[in-house]
Design a protein around this motif. Structure first.
Motif, PDB file in Angstrom:
ATOM      1  N   PRO B 113      80.299  50.559  42.343  1.00  0.00           N
ATOM      2  CA  PRO B 113      80.839  50.508  40.966  1.00  0.00           C
ATOM      3  C   PRO B 113      79.947  49.332  40.128  1.00  0.00           C
ATOM      4  O   PRO B 113      80.338  49.035  39.121  1.00  0.00           O
ATOM      5  CB  PRO B 113      81.520  50.354  41.106  1.00  0.00           C
ATOM      6  CG  PRO B 113      82.553  50.523  42.340  1.00  0.00           C
ATOM      7  CD  PRO B 113      80.743  50.719  42.875  1.00  0.00           C
ATOM      8  N   ILE B 114      79.691  47.886  41.010  1.00  0.00           N
ATOM      9  CA  ILE B 114      79.258  46.974  40.243  1.00  0.00           C
ATOM     10  C   ILE B 114      77.702  46.845  40.083  1.00  0.00           C
ATOM     11  O   ILE B 114      77.985  46.464  38.399  1.00  0.00           O
ATOM     12  CB  ILE B 114      79.257  46.043  41.502  1.00  0.00           C
ATOM     13  CG1 ILE B 114      80.202  45.843  42.960  1.00  0.00           C
ATOM     14  CG2 ILE B 114      78.692  44.246  41.595  1.00  0.00           C
ATOM     15  CD1 ILE B 114      81.369  44.961  41.936  1.00  0.00           C
ATOM     16  N   VAL B 115      76.749  47.794  40.534  1.00  0.00           N
ATOM     17  CA  VAL B 115      75.926  47.445  39.290  1.00  0.00           C
ATOM     18  C   VAL B 115      75.623  48.697  38.014  1.00  0.00           C
ATOM     19  O   VAL B 115      75.384  48.706  36.966  1.00  0.00           O
ATOM     20  CB  VAL B 115      74.830  48.327  40.201  1.00  0.00           C
ATOM     21  CG1 VAL B 115      74.361  47.430  41.449  1.00  0.00           C
ATOM     22  CG2 VAL B 115      74.775  49.596  40.691  1.00  0.00           C
ATOM     23  N   GLU B 116      77.208  49.761  38.739  1.00  0.00           N
ATOM     24  CA  GLU B 116      77.039  50.761  37.260  1.00  0.00           C
ATOM     25  C   GLU B 116      77.371  49.954  36.261  1.00  0.00           C
ATOM     26  O   GLU B 116      77.433  49.437  34.762  1.00  0.00           O
ATOM     27  CB  GLU B 116      77.921  52.008  37.728  1.00  0.00           C
ATOM     28  CG  GLU B 116      77.517  52.540  38.279  1.00  0.00           C
ATOM     29  CD  GLU B 116      77.071  53.313  37.671  1.00  0.00           C
ATOM     30  OE1 GLU B 116      76.585  53.643  36.634  1.00  0.00           O
ATOM     31  OE2 GLU B 116      75.387  53.932  38.326  1.00  0.00           O
ATOM     32  N   ALA B 117      78.573  48.841  36.642  1.00  0.00           N
ATOM     33  CA  ALA B 117      79.238  47.838  35.236  1.00  0.00           C
ATOM     34  C   ALA B 117      78.191  46.944  34.397  1.00  0.00           C
ATOM     35  O   ALA B 117      78.646  46.389  34.151  1.00  0.00           O
ATOM     36  CB  ALA B 117      80.611  47.343  36.156  1.00  0.00           C
ATOM     37  N   ALA B 118      77.523  46.170  35.638  1.00  0.00           N
ATOM     38  CA  ALA B 118      76.615  45.212  35.293  1.00  0.00           C
ATOM     39  C   ALA B 118      75.209  46.176  35.294  1.00  0.00           C
ATOM     40  O   ALA B 118      74.492  45.300  33.282  1.00  0.00           O
ATOM     41  CB  ALA B 118      76.234  44.330  36.371  1.00  0.00           C
ATOM     42  N   ARG B 119      75.450  47.197  35.080  1.00  0.00           N
ATOM     43  CA  ARG B 119      73.770  48.091  34.379  1.00  0.00           C
ATOM     44  C   ARG B 119      72.618  47.468  34.595  1.00  0.00           C
ATOM     45  O   ARG B 119      71.242  47.259  34.149  1.00  0.00           O
ATOM     46  CB  ARG B 119      73.602  48.337  32.437  1.00  0.00           C
ATOM     47  CG  ARG B 119      75.335  48.787  31.953  1.00  0.00           C
ATOM     48  CD  ARG B 119      75.262  47.815  30.300  1.00  0.00           C
ATOM     49  NE  ARG B 119      76.119  48.788  29.425  1.00  0.00           N
ATOM     50  CZ  ARG B 119      76.681  50.211  29.093  1.00  0.00           C
ATOM     51  NH1 ARG B 119      75.019  50.662  28.647  1.00  0.00           N
ATOM     52  NH2 ARG B 119      77.412  50.656  28.843  1.00  0.00           N
ATOM     53  N   VAL B 120      73.007  47.593  36.066  1.00  0.00           N
ATOM     54  CA  VAL B 120      71.806  47.247  36.437  1.00  0.00           C
ATOM     55  C   VAL B 120      70.829  48.468  37.222  1.00  0.00           C
ATOM     56  O   VAL B 120      71.695  49.247  38.544  1.00  0.00           O
ATOM     57  CB  VAL B 120      71.950  45.994  37.784  1.00  0.00           C
ATOM     58  CG1 VAL B 120      70.367  45.167  38.653  1.00  0.00           C
ATOM     59  CG2 VAL B 120      72.003  44.396  37.167  1.00  0.00           C
ATOM     60  N   PRO B 121      70.099  48.379  37.452  1.00  0.00           N
ATOM     61  CA  PRO B 121      68.842  49.795  37.920  1.00  0.00           C
ATOM     62  C   PRO B 121      68.885  49.256  39.488  1.00  0.00           C
ATOM     63  O   PRO B 121      68.469  48.520  40.138  1.00  0.00           O
ATOM     64  CB  PRO B 121      67.515  50.187  37.619  1.00  0.00           C
ATOM     65  CG  PRO B 121      67.757  49.216  35.999  1.00  0.00           C
ATOM     66  CD  PRO B 121      68.973  48.733  36.175  1.00  0.00           C
ATOM     67  N   THR B 122      69.247  50.105  40.672  1.00  0.00           N
ATOM     68  CA  THR B 122      69.269  50.028  41.848  1.00  0.00           C
ATOM     69  C   THR B 122      69.263  51.643  42.466  1.00  0.00           C
ATOM     70  O   THR B 122      69.377  52.784  42.294  1.00  0.00           O
ATOM     71  CB  THR B 122      70.949  49.817  41.996  1.00  0.00           C
ATOM     72  OG1 THR B 122      71.534  48.427  41.042  1.00  0.00           O
ATOM     73  CG2 THR B 122      71.076  49.726  43.474  1.00  0.00           C
ATOM     74  N   ILE B 123      67.762  50.775  43.361  1.00  0.00           N
ATOM     75  CA  ILE B 123      67.317  52.003  44.551  1.00  0.00           C
ATOM     76  C   ILE B 123      67.763  51.729  45.779  1.00  0.00           C
ATOM     77  O   ILE B 123      66.959  50.589  46.316  1.00  0.00           O
ATOM     78  CB  ILE B 123      66.172  52.013  44.380  1.00  0.00           C
ATOM     79  CG1 ILE B 123      65.346  52.078  42.477  1.00  0.00           C
ATOM     80  CG2 ILE B 123      65.598  53.621  44.395  1.00  0.00           C
ATOM     81  CD1 ILE B 123      63.754  52.414  42.420  1.00  0.00           C
ATOM     82  N   MET B 124      68.450  53.266  45.992  1.00  0.00           N
ATOM     83  CA  MET B 124      69.170  52.269  47.084  1.00  0.00           C
ATOM     84  C   MET B 124      68.756  53.299  48.825  1.00  0.00           C
ATOM     85  O   MET B 124      67.402  54.714  48.262  1.00  0.00           O
ATOM     86  CB  MET B 124      70.763  53.544  47.082  1.00  0.00           C
ATOM     87  CG  MET B 124      71.602  52.022  46.244  1.00  0.00           C
ATOM     88  SD  MET B 124      73.539  52.970  47.036  1.00  0.00           S
ATOM     89  CE  MET B 124      74.419  52.001  45.754  1.00  0.00           C
ATOM     90  N   THR B 125      67.973  52.523  49.443  1.00  0.00           N
ATOM     91  CA  THR B 125      67.820  53.512  50.742  1.00  0.00           C
ATOM     92  C   THR B 125      68.623  54.152  51.672  1.00  0.00           C
ATOM     93  O   THR B 125      68.656  54.187  52.998  1.00  0.00           O
ATOM     94  CB  THR B 125      66.936  51.834  51.285  1.00  0.00           C
ATOM     95  OG1 THR B 125      67.626  51.028  51.436  1.00  0.00           O
ATOM     96  CG2 THR B 125      65.484  52.211  50.755  1.00  0.00           C
ATOM     97  N   VAL B 126      69.865  53.934  51.488  1.00  0.00           N
ATOM     98  CA  VAL B 126      70.586  55.133  51.637  1.00  0.00           C
ATOM     99  C   VAL B 126      70.509  56.623  52.562  1.00  0.00           C
ATOM    100  O   VAL B 126      70.256  56.904  51.825  1.00  0.00           O
ATOM    101  CB  VAL B 126      72.597  54.901  51.336  1.00  0.00           C
ATOM    102  CG1 VAL B 126      72.669  53.025  51.310  1.00  0.00           C
ATOM    103  CG2 VAL B 126      72.614  55.108  50.331  1.00  0.00           C
ATOM    104  N   GLY B 127      71.368  57.241  53.380  1.00  0.00           N
ATOM    105  CA  GLY B 127      71.271  58.216  53.493  1.00  0.00           C
ATOM    106  C   GLY B 127      72.349  58.880  53.018  1.00  0.00           C
ATOM    107  O   GLY B 127      71.635  60.532  52.959  1.00  0.00           O
ATOM    108  N   GLY B 128      73.428  58.426  53.087  1.00  0.00           N
ATOM    109  CA  GLY B 128      75.184  59.756  52.154  1.00  0.00           C
ATOM    110  C   GLY B 128      74.413  60.166  50.839  1.00  0.00           C
ATOM    111  O   GLY B 128      74.056  59.004  49.998  1.00  0.00           O
ATOM    112  N   ASP B 129      75.181  60.900  50.237  1.00  0.00           N
ATOM    113  CA  ASP B 129      75.331  61.794  48.961  1.00  0.00           C
ATOM    114  C   ASP B 129      75.957  60.832  48.157  1.00  0.00           C
ATOM    115  O   ASP B 129      75.114  61.137  47.599  1.00  0.00           O
ATOM    116  CB  ASP B 129      74.679  63.261  48.827  1.00  0.00           C
ATOM    117  CG  ASP B 129      73.800  63.289  49.559  1.00  0.00           C
ATOM    118  OD1 ASP B 129      72.487  62.933  50.126  1.00  0.00           O
ATOM    119  OD2 ASP B 129      73.752  64.755  50.023  1.00  0.00           O
ATOM    120  N   PRO B 130      76.521  60.382  48.297  1.00  0.00           N
ATOM    121  CA  PRO B 130      77.833  59.759  47.118  1.00  0.00           C
ATOM    122  C   PRO B 130      77.734  59.054  46.391  1.00  0.00           C
ATOM    123  O   PRO B 130      77.809  59.019  45.156  1.00  0.00           O
ATOM    124  CB  PRO B 130      78.910  59.443  48.229  1.00  0.00           C
ATOM    125  CG  PRO B 130      78.966  60.348  48.850  1.00  0.00           C
ATOM    126  CD  PRO B 130      77.621  60.662  49.685  1.00  0.00           C
TER     127      PRO B 130
END
Lengths: 294, 389
Positions: B113-130
């Motif tokens: 929610p933080i990066v969505e609100a600030a509109r910052v592209p974020t590429i995650m390396t997490v396993g989970g889909d949510p």
């Protein structure tokens, strides 16, 4: 697999886990029997034992029995230093302060482990290997049997040491009243260090037995420490036979809950049990009255 | 006089350094945060090293349109509240253009929610889909992830089972977030492949013995077992399977293909199957595979140039940070360091041949990988063997 062999399998599964809880619980008891505090670094002694063993056995290529002995002595020394440096310099008998120091020590030890041995889990081969023993459709590994045997051996030795030998009696005298013990000329500080040495050594023994089965990472001791604490409370905090009984009982009950009710409830059950024992019968199964201690 | 000459030389030297650095263009800042300590540190630390390696390689070739990349590193400790604090620092203090990481699904969800609100592209390396799912999981306009979805790994296993004609399966999943995610997809997708789940059990990933659960599922005579957990618990499951004399094949999840697994499970790992990225058996890939040369280059850098292999032997996760940086770099090259344009460019990544697969990202699919990015590997005599391509 029939219902009865399923039950037997749950029982074996519980005994294996329970024997480890019991060994951790013994470490808690040793400290309780001199300083009268809960040593929250007990679980980390187990982790340390496992990591020392990986170094001695795998990196330095020392043969198994000698490497085991070195690990036990090394962790015993860590326990000794913990008491000598951190606890004694606090210059207080306030249990709460001392307990907080052990919590700090626990975090400190985990940090050191990460620094020296890294963050990856490690493992070393067990002392005995071989096909699991099959009995009425259930199976039990030889490692589990060894853990059980060592658990009973340790409790017998400790029981004799504390009840029969003069040093053991001296340790119990310190537990009963540090002041009176000092007055009759017992080296209270030294005896406290000795009990921490024993706690460290017992933790290392538990580590040597469990790590070949599960592997060890820096936080392995956290949950095992808590389970061991629950086991010793269940058995009667400070009682050696109680630690064994509490550990095995907790392990078996957990396995039965996981098997017959739901595996998700396993930990919930263990800690709910701890809560109930503390609320209803704080002295546990084998708990004794203060007057009977010495 | 001699002294004067020396000082003159020094001042000329200093002048050259400073004028040189002034002439070089300002670096493009990227926030990179991983679980560098805490329980997931064994994944987070090599991820960070690979990210640094990727950035160093890009800068060696002159950076992005002449501007070097600069990583601002943060340690989440695997803790959601710390991850949120670092994300805010990245966005509002360091003013990064984009973010890479974090490591754990829990921290990823906290940061989303933080990066969505600030509109910052974020590429995650997490396993989970949510993190890249909408609806009750919030919006995912700015969030992408490079590791395959759990559902992709489940589909890969199920395709293989269907091919082998195995229909009755038992599942054993961990009680943590990762295990629950796997359980959901295992149950949801089974009917699609004509599979019946005859038994399902769960275990705590910190447990030391899973024979109780295994004995229970084995009673139902499944033709295959699928376990879903990461860390040492998977190795304990493998040992318990052998201890109980269970003859059905054991499948582990896509998080476990790692030399560590063979070390921890020992001889009990023999014959275990798992879905994996192509990294684990890249030498056995057919030469027609477009990823093969890309992976070969990566492995060369990892092992022979940067020497990470000694501390962190290559595992199935090793390429995710590389892919994240490269996807970002491609987008930066195209549109420059404007967050909004960058997001759109990442979303339009097509045919990027990476370490973990060929990425085709779309507005609906912020991962961009399908089952063809994975292989089934089997452990034979302590080695990873390509079982199904």
């Amino acid at each position: 697999m029939s219902e009865s062999s399923l039950f037997l399998q749950f029982l074996f599964s519980g005994l294996t886990a329970g024997a480890i809880y019991a060994l951790v619980a013994l470490g808690f008891c040793v400290v309780e029997n001199s300083l009268r505090i809960v040593n929250f670094a007990q679980g980390d002694f187990l982790t340390l034992g496992g990591f020392f063993m990986t170094t001695f056995l795998l990196s330095l290529k020392i043969p198994w029995p000698l490497a085991a002995l070195c690990s036990i002595l090394a962790v015993g020394l860590c326990g000794y230093l913990l008491e000598r440096i951190a606890l004694r310099s606090a210059k207080t008998h306030d249990p709460l302060t001392l307990i907080f120091i052990t919590i700090g020590a626990s975090i400190f030890i985990r940090g050191l482990i990460k620094l020296f041995w890294g963050k990856n889990p490690r493992i070393f081969p067990p002392l005995i290997t071989g096909e699991p023993i099959r009995l009425l459709g259930a199976s039990l590994t030889r490692e589990s049997l060894l853990i059980l045997a060592v658990g009973f051996f340790c409790v017998t030795i400790l029981h004799l040491f504390y009840r029969v030998s003069r040093s053991g009696k001296a340790l119990r005298a310190v537990a009963y009243s540090p002041r009176a013990a000092a007055l009759i000329g017992l080296p209270v500080g030294f005896l406290n260090s000795v009990s921490f040495f024993l706690a460290g050594a017992l933790g290392a023994v538990a580590g040597l037995l469990i790590v070949p089965v599960t592997g060890v990472s820096f936080d392995t001791g956290v949950i095992l420490g808590l389970k061991g604490y629950a086991a010793s409370v269940l058995g009667g905090y400070g009682s050696f036979p109680g630690a064994i009984a509490g550990g095995l009982l907790l392990g078996v009950m957990e396995a039965l809950v996981a098997g017959f009710i739901s595996s998700g409830f396993r930990d919930v059950f263990a800690f709910a049990l701890l809560f109930c024992v503390l609320a209803i019968k704080p002295s546990g199964l084998f708990g004794t009255h203060e007057e009977e201690r010495v | 006089m001699k002294k004067c000459g020396l000082w003159g030389l020094v001042s000329i030297f200093l002048f050259l350094i400073f004028s040189g650095s002034l002439a070089a263009k300002e670096p493009i800042k990227i926030g990179a945060f991983f679980a560098l300590s805490g329980p997931a540190a064994f994944i987070g630390t090599p991820t960070k090293l690979v990210a640094e390696m990727a950035v160093a390689e890009i800068n060696k070739k002159g950076g992005i349109n002449g501007r070097p990349l600069e990583l601002v590193i943060g340690d989440t400790e695997g803790d959601p509240s710390k991850a949120v604090a670092i994300a805010k620092r990245f966005i509002y203090k360091d003013k990064v253009v984009a973010i890479i990481g974090p490591t754990r699904t829990g921290t990823g969800m906290a940061v989303k929610p933080i990066v969505e609100a600030a509109r910052v592209p974020t590429i995650m390396t997490v396993g989970g889909d949510p993190v890249i799912m909408g609806g009750k999981f919030g919006s995912y306009r700015y969030v992408f992830k490079t590791p395959q979805r759990s559902s992709t790994a489940v589909r890969k296993i199920y395709q293989y089972l269907k091919k082998k004609g195995l229909t009755r399966i038992a599942i054993l999943t961990a009680t943590d977030g990762f295990g629950k995610d796997g359980r959901k997809w295992l149950k949801k997708l089974a009917p699609e492949y004509g599979l019946t789940i005859v038994a399902e059990e769960a275990f705590n990933p910190r447990d030391t013995d899973m024979t109780a659960q295994l004995a229970k599922v084995w009673k139902e005579n499944p033709q295959a077992l699928v376990a879903w957990t990461i860390g040492p618990a998977g190795a304990i499951v493998a040992k318990n399977v052998k201890q109980l004399g269970i003859t059905a094949p054991l499948f582990q999840c896509h998080g476990l293909p790692d030399p560590k697994y063979i070390e921890l499970a020992g001889p009990a790992s023999e014959g275990n199957l798992m879905p994996s990225t192509k990294l684990m058996a890249w030498e056995q890939l057919p030469d027609t595979d477009p990823q093969k040369p890309v992976i070969a280059h990566f492995v060369h850098l990892y092992k022979e140039v940067y020497h990470y292999d000694r501390r962190f032997p290559i595992n199935t996760h090793s390429g995710y940070a590389w892919d994240a940086i490269m996807i970002l770099a491609r987008a930066l090259e195209k549109v420059g360091p404007d967050r909004e344009k960058l997001r759109e460019a990442i979303e339009n990544t097509k045919g990027y041949v990476g370490i973990s697969g060929v990425y085709n990202i779309t507005p609906e699919d912020h991962n961009g990988l399908d089952e063809s990015s994975m292989i089934i590997v089997k452990i034979v005599k302590g080695h990873w063997v390509l079982e199904d391509y």
